[in-house]
Write a protein that holds these residues in place. Sequence first.
Motif, PDB file in Angstrom:
ATOM      1  N   UNK A  54       0.831  -1.217   0.000  1.00  0.00           N
ATOM      2  CA  UNK A  54       0.000   0.000   0.000  1.00  0.00           C
ATOM      3  C   UNK A  54       0.858   1.256   0.000  1.00  0.00           C
ATOM      4  N   UNK A  55       0.451   2.222  -0.790  1.00  0.00           N
ATOM      5  CA  UNK A  55       1.065   3.558  -0.849  1.00  0.00           C
ATOM      6  C   UNK A  55       2.512   3.565  -1.355  1.00  0.00           C
ATOM      7  N   UNK A  56       3.017   2.443  -1.882  1.00  0.00           N
ATOM      8  CA  UNK A  56       4.414   2.419  -2.321  1.00  0.00           C
ATOM      9  C   UNK A  56       4.644   3.347  -3.512  1.00  0.00           C
ATOM     10  N   UNK A  57       3.678   3.423  -4.425  1.00  0.00           N
ATOM     11  CA  UNK A  57       3.851   4.302  -5.583  1.00  0.00           C
ATOM     12  C   UNK A  57       3.862   5.761  -5.148  1.00  0.00           C
ATOM     13  N   UNK A  58       3.022   6.100  -4.175  1.00  0.00           N
ATOM     14  CA  UNK A  58       3.013   7.474  -3.663  1.00  0.00           C
ATOM     15  C   UNK A  58       4.349   7.806  -2.991  1.00  0.00           C
ATOM     16  N   UNK A  59       4.890   6.857  -2.236  1.00  0.00           N
ATOM     17  CA  UNK A  59       6.166   7.077  -1.556  1.00  0.00           C
ATOM     18  C   UNK A  59       7.285   7.328  -2.561  1.00  0.00           C
ATOM     19  N   UNK A  60       7.315   6.540  -3.646  1.00  0.00           N
ATOM     20  CA  UNK A  60       8.334   6.720  -4.686  1.00  0.00           C
ATOM     21  C   UNK A  60       8.188   8.082  -5.349  1.00  0.00           C
ATOM     22  N   UNK A  61       6.959   8.435  -5.697  1.00  0.00           N
ATOM     23  CA  UNK A  61       6.719   9.724  -6.363  1.00  0.00           C
ATOM     24  C   UNK A  61       7.125  10.891  -5.472  1.00  0.00           C
ATOM     25  N   UNK A 109       4.703  13.378   4.913  1.00  0.00           N
ATOM     26  CA  UNK A 109       5.197  12.228   5.683  1.00  0.00           C
ATOM     27  C   UNK A 109       5.045  10.924   4.910  1.00  0.00           C
ATOM     28  N   UNK A 110       6.117  10.138   4.926  1.00  0.00           N
ATOM     29  CA  UNK A 110       6.096   8.737   4.482  1.00  0.00           C
ATOM     30  C   UNK A 110       6.430   7.886   5.700  1.00  0.00           C
ATOM     31  N   UNK A 111       5.657   6.847   5.939  1.00  0.00           N
ATOM     32  CA  UNK A 111       5.924   5.918   7.029  1.00  0.00           C
ATOM     33  C   UNK A 111       6.274   4.556   6.440  1.00  0.00           C
ATOM     34  N   UNK A 112       7.475   4.074   6.743  1.00  0.00           N
ATOM     35  CA  UNK A 112       7.867   2.695   6.436  1.00  0.00           C
ATOM     36  C   UNK A 112       7.866   1.945   7.758  1.00  0.00           C
ATOM     37  N   UNK A 113       6.964   0.975   7.899  1.00  0.00           N
ATOM     38  CA  UNK A 113       6.810   0.325   9.200  1.00  0.00           C
ATOM     39  C   UNK A 113       6.130  -1.026   9.018  1.00  0.00           C
ATOM     40  N   UNK A 114       6.333  -1.907   9.985  1.00  0.00           N
ATOM     41  CA  UNK A 114       5.703  -3.236   9.903  1.00  0.00           C
ATOM     42  C   UNK A 114       4.986  -3.603  11.193  1.00  0.00           C
ATOM     43  N   UNK A 115       4.784  -2.632  12.077  1.00  0.00           N
ATOM     44  CA  UNK A 115       4.073  -2.897  13.318  1.00  0.00           C
ATOM     45  C   UNK A 115       2.556  -2.876  13.086  1.00  0.00           C
ATOM     46  N   UNK A 140       1.811   8.701   3.227  1.00  0.00           N
ATOM     47  CA  UNK A 140       2.023   7.428   2.539  1.00  0.00           C
ATOM     48  C   UNK A 140       2.455   6.407   3.583  1.00  0.00           C
ATOM     49  N   UNK A 141       1.522   5.537   4.006  1.00  0.00           N
ATOM     50  CA  UNK A 141       1.806   4.535   5.036  1.00  0.00           C
ATOM     51  C   UNK A 141       2.099   3.197   4.354  1.00  0.00           C
ATOM     52  N   UNK A 142       3.375   2.874   4.212  1.00  0.00           N
ATOM     53  CA  UNK A 142       3.806   1.635   3.566  1.00  0.00           C
ATOM     54  C   UNK A 142       3.981   0.583   4.655  1.00  0.00           C
ATOM     55  N   UNK A 143       2.968  -0.247   4.825  1.00  0.00           N
ATOM     56  CA  UNK A 143       2.969  -1.252   5.895  1.00  0.00           C
ATOM     57  C   UNK A 143       2.205  -2.488   5.409  1.00  0.00           C
ATOM     58  N   UNK A 144       2.862  -3.652   5.342  1.00  0.00           N
ATOM     59  CA  UNK A 144       2.184  -4.853   4.835  1.00  0.00           C
ATOM     60  C   UNK A 144       1.084  -5.367   5.739  1.00  0.00           C
ATOM     61  N   UNK A 145       1.008  -4.867   6.986  1.00  0.00           N
ATOM     62  CA  UNK A 145      -0.025  -5.309   7.917  1.00  0.00           C
ATOM     63  C   UNK A 145      -1.343  -4.544   7.752  1.00  0.00           C
ATOM     64  N   UNK A 146      -1.366  -3.538   6.888  1.00  0.00           N
ATOM     65  CA  UNK A 146      -2.615  -2.827   6.643  1.00  0.00           C
ATOM     66  C   UNK A 146      -3.665  -3.796   6.118  1.00  0.00           C
ATOM     67  N   UNK A 147      -4.898  -3.611   6.551  1.00  0.00           N
ATOM     68  CA  UNK A 147      -5.975  -4.525   6.128  1.00  0.00           C
ATOM     69  C   UNK A 147      -6.222  -4.461   4.633  1.00  0.00           C
TER      70      UNK A 147
END
Length: 662
Positions: A49-56, A152-158, A169-176
């Motif tokens: 999620x949001x990875x394309x936004x983070x790159x841009x 803000x970009x957040x890279x996190x896995x909590x 841009x919240x890049x987290x694989x635990x997002x629903x």
Amino acid sequence: MLSEVRTKVESKRPLLRYLVDRREGLKNTSPKELLFSDFSCLHSPFSLPDIEDAVSLLLSFAKSNKKILLYGDRDSDGVSSTCLLAFFLKSHPEFLTANLEVMVSSESDPYGLCKEAVSKIQKAKPDLLVTLDFGSSQADEIDSLTALGIQVIVLDHHEVPVRIPKNCALVNPRRTDSEYPEKKICTAALSFKLVSAILFRTSKEWNQLYTKTVTNEDGTKEVLYFRNGIKLSKDQLDLIQNPRENPSKMENQIPIGDKNSESAPIDLSSALPFPEEFSTNIPLDDERKLFFYQCQKIPEFFEQLEEETDLAGIGTITDMMPLVGENRHFVKLALTSLTKLYVGDKKRKGLKELLKELKLNPLGITTKDLGWSIGPVINAAGRMGKTEEAVNLLLSENELEAKTRAKLLLSINEERKERTKRNMDRVERYFARKPERTTHDAIYCYEPDMEPGVSGIVATRMVDTYKKPAIFIAPDNGDARGSVRSYGQENVLTLLESLSEHFLHFGGHPEAGGFSISIDQIPKLEAALYEKAKLWLAEDEERPKEHLINTDFTVLPEEMGEKLLKEWKDLEPFGQGNPDIKLGIRNAKAIHLTPLSGGKHVRFHIIGSGSLKYMIWNKGEEFQSFMSNHGSFDLVGSLEENFYQGRSTLQFIVEWFGKAES
């Protein structure tokens, strides 16, 4: 207890078949994928999620020379993820002129975006903030920063709460809403994913459509479309043909001049045919196969990525990610990269000097090296309130400076070891004074003279000793900080949530959590803990009621030969979620017994198993006493590769010895 059925090791690959058939996390894994790893095994980053936004955002803010601040957590995963991304951004052509600053939290700071962190960020005045290894649960703090004009970009896995911050841009694989195939990957791996997404985004393969026609079970034909390594759904197809009807949530944050061509409609007739004839070493699904095919077409794509795998692997091991699926590949790729770094001339001078100072085996870095040597040294800096020293080392580009910083980091780790030893001595006296403290469902320890910075290590050792969940607290900068560790499958975050009224801050993983607390709240916390822990564990039906030792295989001493040892070596890495193969041996007879450290430890051989050495740590006297009363014994343990004074040997580490139940 030893497993009751002895399985003779005589077929072609019994250990491999056992892992595939019996271990839940590996059941759907191809045997070839267990034995081999390359970049084809990795998933496309674009389902995050949001990875394309983070790159841009990163590309646009770098192009306009606006200030980018990377702010990482103090533990090994936080430091690894921050340095991985920082090193890449400093060397990639798109970011050579970027205004980049790197910061990390210190041991005195509470977890995450606390008021101290927010204050530091405001003083730094970034235009774009990237938090690494925290931020998912702090929507209010992020909203306050974005209100000041900070993107803000957040890279996190909590764990992710219900409310996701706006304009972030919240890049987290635990997002629903995450469609990424893996949920439990660390932040260092997410940094690697972001780097690979940037490399792909700046190539000609970006947004290139591919198509494939398949025949369904009912005989009907279906046309599939893929883009950026992802099979597109009908909604996604509609969106790329009518992009303006559903713009990105970051649309207003990316400068107009930097908006890319994804805003324009894409003609499906321009799709290229799926590369059916393209073959890989490992059987792959269509998405991974196509993404790998596309990446191979990008000049020096994998050469640039190879050096980024090292810190991704270190973060994966030290943050105790399950070594199944993609995590296994991160670690195996990291071991190859680190070995090349050790003997070659790669860009990470700091990490290379650390390997040399640790005197690791230049012929091959192992999983044990990541978890027991490299990771703890990086972690030690944060524990001792000197996180910046680990960052300075990993970002060093000068060999002489790197050597000096590596020696400094090792001295910090020695300080950490001494502090841990002093705390453990106090813990032993604490429970010796009142043994009844160990009878509770969860083990608790706090005294005013405990030293800060090593609470996680001490809590883990309490779990190992008492076979129960454990909480350890130490004073810290006027307040106190604590760590909680699980024993079985219980989720410690559930326990912390039930006690949250006593904390200033808390967070972590299901297996390991942390918190800060006012000194005056500590007695209230202890009073509430035991009843809450009883209720918490009563809900956990899978919690072991007694400590059992089960073996994967029970073998004869003469079966501990080269064939078995080679199979074990081929199946690494082992770790969290995929533990080392546990072997049992019945009716063993020890010879050439050698006491070590005054009898505290002991080394010996077993009749019938050749030159393989067996080691027992911390129970040498107990073993010798047992041997004086018994002619033979049963044991349980696992194999380990040991490198010492230039020699690499395999040894068997004994976890348990005695007489097993029949």
